[in-house]
Enzyme design. Structure first.
Site: not given
Length: 309
Positions: A10-11, A127, A211, A273
């Protein structure tokens, strides 16, 4: 030419609380400068991006206008987010390549990712999507709309939805074809539009596929050399936020699985991740978790959390 799948957090799409389209575009322009630098190191690139904040705002806007126009289903909101985020990345990548005297086709592909309708995540949503709320605001939303709200890594409270694991990328043959044409491809946006196998074909469901898992699935399918997961921190850490926090450099799959089992990584944040990185590393290839501004030096082996390779 080596192949890399880059998963943008997102960043890399928006900065701070600037939630406007214009603010996102400015952030994406800076992000694409880093991606273009990676390409200059002889990499063929496929880009996967998140959409948590964006899909949350699209849904919120749709629900707010429910008395004027019908509310869009969750999967349609996901498709909308793929479109406008992809558009920003396309435009910015073309500009970054032009600065370097490069001419490459850049395209976004609306991508459906098949999930199991019986995935246990539908019974335990984790999520995060949308904006951050205070505890009081979160409680009010849960009472009013029936949302599931959870605290997100010390940053506030967010709505959470199901995050089923990707089973199959529906457009994978098209993806492979486009990559053979030296295309910079933006695909599986937001983890892909989640769909299930129905009696008459694919049907959308209310969920957000992480994602990072979709990026890993894509990296395997296209036989990528590197999976790079870009996030807000330079390295993953164990004992995060504690006095004995330890940032992780090069680690083995065995070590990573041990840290996962010990509960060092937050669900919906660093956990997927690391899990995705471990899964890809088991193919014998290299997975890197690092921050956007450290992407180049991480590729050079000088920083980041590196698993496998």
């Amino acid at each position: 030419m080596k192949k890399i799948v880059i998963a943008l957090g997102g960043n890399a799409l928006q900065s701070g609380n600037v939630a406007t389209a214009e603010g996102q575009l400015e952030t994406v322009k800076a992000t694409c400068e880093y991606v273009a630098e990676i390409m200059e190191r002889d990499y063929e690139v496929a880009i996967v991006h998140g959409n948590g904040p964006q899909i949350g705002r699209i849904l919120l806007a749709s629900e707010t206008a429910k008395d004027v126009t019908p509310v869009m289903p969750f999967d349609v909101c996901g498709a909308m987010s793929q479109g406008y985020i992809g558009y920003h990345i396309q435009q910015s990548m073309l500009q970054s390549l032009k600065k370097r005297g490069k001419s490459r086709p850049v395209v976004s592909l609306v991508t459906q990712v098949v999930v199991d309708k019986n995935d246990p995540s539908f019974q335990n949503p984790t999520k995060p999507i949308g904006v951050f709320y205070t505890k009081e605001e979160a409680d009010a939303l849960a009472a009013e709309k029936g949302y599931t709200m959870k605290e997100d890594a010390g940053r506030g409270w967010r709505r959470v939805v199901a995050s089923p694991l990707p089973q199959r990328i529906n457009e994978i043959d098209t993806i492979k074809y486009l990559l053979t044409g030296n295309t910079v491809l933006i695909t599986c946006g937001g983890g892909g539009i989640p769909v299930v196998e129905g009696a008459n074909g694919l049907e959308g469901v209310a969920a957000v596929i992480d994602k990072d898992f979709s990026a890993e699935k894509l990296a395997e399918e296209i036989d990528a050399d590197v999976l790079m997961i870009l996030t807000e921190v330079e390295k993953a850490a164990i004992n995060f936020g504690k006095p004995n926090q330890e940032n992780l450099g090069e680690i083995t799959v065995v070590d990573a699985e041990k840290y996962i089992a010990e509960g060092h990584f937050a669900a919906g944040s660093m956990l997927p991740k690391v899990q995705a990185a471990v899964k890809f590393a088991k193919t014998g290839k290299k997975a890197i978790i690092t921050s956007l501004d450290k992407a180049i030096v991480a590729l050079e082996g000088k920083t980041g959390t590196v698993i496998g390779g």
